[in-house]
Design a protein around this motif. Structure first.
Motif, mmCIF file in Angstrom:
data_model
loop_
_atom_site.group_PDB
_atom_site.id
_atom_site.type_symbol
_atom_site.label_atom_id
_atom_site.label_comp_id
_atom_site.label_asym_id
_atom_site.label_seq_id
_atom_site.Cartn_x
_atom_site.Cartn_y
_atom_site.Cartn_z
ATOM 1 N N CYS A 172 0.823 -1.226 0.000
ATOM 2 C CA CYS A 172 0.000 0.000 0.000
ATOM 3 C C CYS A 172 0.848 1.263 0.000
ATOM 4 O O CYS A 172 0.391 2.319 -0.435
ATOM 5 N N LEU A 173 2.071 1.178 0.515
ATOM 6 C CA LEU A 173 3.035 2.280 0.573
ATOM 7 C C LEU A 173 2.666 3.374 1.573
ATOM 8 O O LEU A 173 3.335 4.399 1.638
ATOM 9 N N VAL A 174 1.610 3.175 2.370
ATOM 10 C CA VAL A 174 1.249 4.188 3.370
ATOM 11 C C VAL A 174 1.205 3.651 4.803
ATOM 12 O O VAL A 174 1.247 4.429 5.750
ATOM 13 N N CYS A 175 1.148 2.336 4.996
ATOM 14 C CA CYS A 175 1.076 1.794 6.368
ATOM 15 C C CYS A 175 2.446 1.915 7.052
ATOM 16 O O CYS A 175 3.436 2.288 6.419
ATOM 17 N N CYS A 187 5.331 -0.115 5.451
ATOM 18 C CA CYS A 187 5.652 0.466 4.142
ATOM 19 C C CYS A 187 6.442 1.759 4.300
ATOM 20 O O CYS A 187 7.455 1.971 3.618
ATOM 21 N N CYS A 207 3.925 -5.197 4.552
ATOM 22 C CA CYS A 207 2.755 -4.322 4.372
ATOM 23 C C CYS A 207 1.497 -4.962 4.959
ATOM 24 O O CYS A 207 1.226 -6.132 4.750
ATOM 25 N N GLU A 208 0.730 -4.141 5.669
ATOM 26 C CA GLU A 208 -0.486 -4.642 6.317
ATOM 27 C C GLU A 208 -1.629 -4.803 5.327
ATOM 28 O O GLU A 208 -2.659 -5.389 5.654
HETATM 29 ZN ZN LIG Z 1 1.598 -1.048 3.422
#
Ligand SMILES: [Zn+2]
Ligand SMILES: [Zn+2]
Length: 333
Positions: A90-93, A96, A104-105
């Protein structure tokens, strides 16, 4: 269009009427030219790994050519040859943002959490397509994803120049780990009961760890077979103070006493895929600057129509199997 699907547990079929993908604003449409088969695909086929729906499009180790780009995509163009990085973090958790995208979650994975890539055309988030030169042999290109896994395992092992490294299992992943060990300046030794696989490992530059000399141990051991008994055996072969990296998967437990772990000061580390974008960037740069030829681990090439046979035979043939798709570069309307 045609796609290779799991229609029921253990039954793979080529369907002719799978819907065409639609291209989201940040996606590209890739005409798939080839897909490698690996253990996680076989786990999906056998039902050991469950998928959200049936029929389910299989495969995740894909390369091809971009046919169309979404409205927000500025850095990819039709006609580019690309390899797909099939895990989409996701690149935001938290993980990440910390750069550990394998953790990544909300990671999406082609072929596992969403339909796979073994279809004539697929939609892929643009940033997870990696341009590669047209001059590269397709046998090498189809190995980029599993080679990235192998390189990640060797990096995690802390292998130093000149270290002997025992690679347990010489399936496709074990063979690629042997190449990654050589590339890192190490000396790979293999244990593999299947004679054809062992022979292939020796052909690409590994040495045989058998017959075993009593007392021989290795500062680094990488377990790729996923067989619990092999893992237990691997523990005995790590030098005191050494490192054991687990890449192979099994839900069956393996025994490891804390007495062994503590007294022998072992480091045991599980290693899952790779992080984005570093993993693929590193592998592609390495392939561009070194004569590694990972395609040497490929043995069987199947046509799309032969996909059911390819899956049925994949766990028996030495080396990696892959499926080659016909070049149909224009979008079906
Ligand atoms: Zn993530
Ligand atoms: Zn794979």
């Amino acid at each position: 269009m045609r796609a290779v699907t799991l229609v029921s547990p253990a039954t793979v079929a080529v369907v002719n009427d799978w819907p065409e993908p639609s291209c989201g604003p940040r996606e590209v449409i890739v005409a798939v030219h080839g897909v490698g088969l690996c253990g996680s695909d076989l786990a999906v086929v056998s039902g050991r790994r469950s998928v959200p729906a049936l029929p389910w499009v299989l495969g995740h180790e894909a390369f091809g050519v971009i046919l169309a780009v979404g409205g927000d995509v500025a850095d990819r163009r039709p006609g580019q040859r690309v390899v797909v990085e099939p895990n989409y973090p996701c690149l935001v958790c938290g993980p990440c943002r910390a750069g550990a995208t394998a953790g990544c979650e909300a990671r999406r994975a082609a072929g596992i959490s969403e339909h796979g890539l073994l279809a004539e055309r697929v939609a892929v988030p643009a940033r997870f397509t990696w341009p590669v030169p047209d001059s590269w042999d397709e046998a090498d290109v189809v190995c980029v994803e599993p080679l990235t896994v192998a390189v990640g395992a060797v990096q995690a092992s802390g292998l130093r120049n000149g270290d002997a490294c025992l690679v347990v299992g010489a399936g496709a992943q074990g063979l690629l780990v042997c190449l990654a060990v050589l590339q890192a300046g190490g000396v790979p030794y293999v244990i593999e009961p299947h004679e054809g696989r062992r022979a292939l490992a020796l052909r690409i530059g590994a040495r045989s760890a058998e017959p075993r000399k009593p007392g021989t141990t290795f500062p680094v051991v990488i377990e790729t077979s996923g067989v619990p008994e092999a893992f237990e055996d691997a523990v005995d072969l790590v030098s005191d103070g050494g490192r054991l990296i687990a890449v192979g998967l099994s839900s069956r437990p393996a025994r490891l006493s804390t007495f062994t772990l503590v007294q022998r000061r072992l480091t045991v580390r599980g290693c899952l895929i790779y992080d984005h974008p570093g993993g693929f960037a590193h592998t592609i740069a390495m392939l561009g600057s070194h004569d590694l030829r990972p395609g040497r681990v490929l043995r069987e090439r199947y046509e799309l129509a032969e996909a059911p046979e390819a899956f049925a035979q994949a766990s028996r043939v030495p080396g990696k199997s892959w499926i080659s798709l016909p070049r149909t570069e224009e979008m079906a309307s």
